[in-house]
Design a protein around this motif. Structure first.
Motif, PDB file in Angstrom:
ATOM      1  N   VAL A  44       0.837  -1.196   0.000  1.00 41.09           N
ATOM      2  CA  VAL A  44       0.000   0.000   0.000  1.00 41.09           C
ATOM      3  C   VAL A  44       0.871   1.244   0.000  1.00 41.09           C
ATOM      4  O   VAL A  44       1.825   1.354   0.775  1.00 41.09           O
ATOM      5  N   TYR A  45       0.516   2.162  -0.873  1.00 42.95           N
ATOM      6  CA  TYR A  45       1.167   3.466  -0.923  1.00 42.95           C
ATOM      7  C   TYR A  45       0.089   4.525  -0.737  1.00 42.95           C
ATOM      8  O   TYR A  45      -0.966   4.456  -1.363  1.00 42.95           O
ATOM      9  N   VAL A  46       0.347   5.488   0.132  1.00 43.44           N
ATOM     10  CA  VAL A  46      -0.613   6.577   0.356  1.00 43.44           C
ATOM     11  C   VAL A  46      -0.061   7.850  -0.267  1.00 43.44           C
ATOM     12  O   VAL A  46       1.010   8.325   0.101  1.00 43.44           O
ATOM     13  N   ASN A  47      -0.834   8.383  -1.196  1.00 40.57           N
ATOM     14  CA  ASN A  47      -0.522   9.672  -1.800  1.00 40.57           C
ATOM     15  C   ASN A  47      -1.272  10.736  -1.005  1.00 40.57           C
ATOM     16  O   ASN A  47      -2.475  10.600  -0.794  1.00 40.57           O
ATOM     17  N   GLY A  81      -5.021  10.232   0.839  1.00 38.84           N
ATOM     18  CA  GLY A  81      -5.499  10.738   2.108  1.00 38.84           C
ATOM     19  C   GLY A  81      -4.583  11.813   2.643  1.00 38.84           C
ATOM     20  O   GLY A  81      -3.387  11.804   2.385  1.00 38.84           O
ATOM     21  N   LYS A  82      -5.161  12.733   3.377  1.00 43.98           N
ATOM     22  CA  LYS A  82      -4.379  13.840   3.948  1.00 43.98           C
ATOM     23  C   LYS A  82      -3.508  13.370   5.109  1.00 43.98           C
ATOM     24  O   LYS A  82      -2.374  13.800   5.266  1.00 43.98           O
ATOM     25  N   LEU A  88      -4.176   4.611   6.339  1.00 43.15           N
ATOM     26  CA  LEU A  88      -3.701   3.225   6.493  1.00 43.15           C
ATOM     27  C   LEU A  88      -4.574   2.455   7.475  1.00 43.15           C
ATOM     28  O   LEU A  88      -4.947   1.310   7.218  1.00 43.15           O
ATOM     29  N   ALA A  89      -4.900   3.077   8.593  1.00 46.63           N
ATOM     30  CA  ALA A  89      -5.720   2.407   9.612  1.00 46.63           C
ATOM     31  C   ALA A  89      -7.102   2.080   9.067  1.00 46.63           C
ATOM     32  O   ALA A  89      -7.627   0.983   9.292  1.00 46.63           O
ATOM     33  N   GLN A  90      -7.693   3.008   8.344  1.00 43.85           N
ATOM     34  CA  GLN A  90      -9.016   2.779   7.772  1.00 43.85           C
ATOM     35  C   GLN A  90      -8.985   1.614   6.784  1.00 43.85           C
ATOM     36  O   GLN A  90      -9.842   0.734   6.819  1.00 43.85           O
ATOM     37  N   PHE A  91      -7.982   1.593   5.913  1.00 47.68           N
ATOM     38  CA  PHE A  91      -7.844   0.507   4.938  1.00 47.68           C
ATOM     39  C   PHE A  91      -7.672  -0.831   5.658  1.00 47.68           C
ATOM     40  O   PHE A  91      -8.294  -1.836   5.296  1.00 47.68           O
TER      41      PHE A  91
END
Length: 137
Positions: A44-47, A81-82, A88-91
């Motif tokens: 997982v990558y968060v932009n 996500g901001k 990450l926790a939500q996913f």
């Protein structure tokens, strides 16, 4: 943000990456844990913004990491996500993740104070969800 895991899989490992080549070790650890537990893993990558375009070097690194993950049997998810730790926790909660693998921050203490930390807030977000968090050096 729901990912399609095999419903019969009890071990679901989420590997969190950034556009750094050193994240290969995290992907390898995720593949190893998935193999040990007969589970699945996703990278997982968060932009942090709606705009996925990064500089070309970072974009190339991410594509290479995604390719490595897929060759090792994992899947890839890009989230937006901001607040990275909240995203990450939500996913993780929505997808019944059992283990999260993150890399130890390379930020100095000053940078952590100035820009924030992801690991400690992530721990707080998932502590009541029975999700194991592994921090890899």
């Amino acid at each position: 943000m729901i990912k399609n895991f095999d419903p019969g899989t009890r071990s679901r490992i989420m590997v969190c990456i950034t556009p750094q080549r050193s994240c290969i070790r995290l992907i390898e650890r995720g593949a190893q844990r998935a193999n040990e537990t007969k589970g699945e893993f996703c990278v997982v990558y968060v932009n942090k913004s709606e705009d996925i375009s990064k500089d070309i070097r970072e974009h190339k690194i991410l594509l290479d990491l995604f390719d490595i993950a897929q060759k090792m049997g994992g899947t890839v998810t890009i989230l937006t996500g901001k607040k990275i730790y909240e995203t990450l926790a939500q996913f993780a909660k929505e997808n019944n993740i059992t283990e999260i693998i993150v890399g130890k921050s390379l930020r100095s203490a000053f940078e952590v104070i100035r820009y924030g930390d992801v690991i400690n807030p992530l721990k707080k977000q998932i502590e009541k969800s029975n999700i194991f968090l592994e921090v890899v050096d």
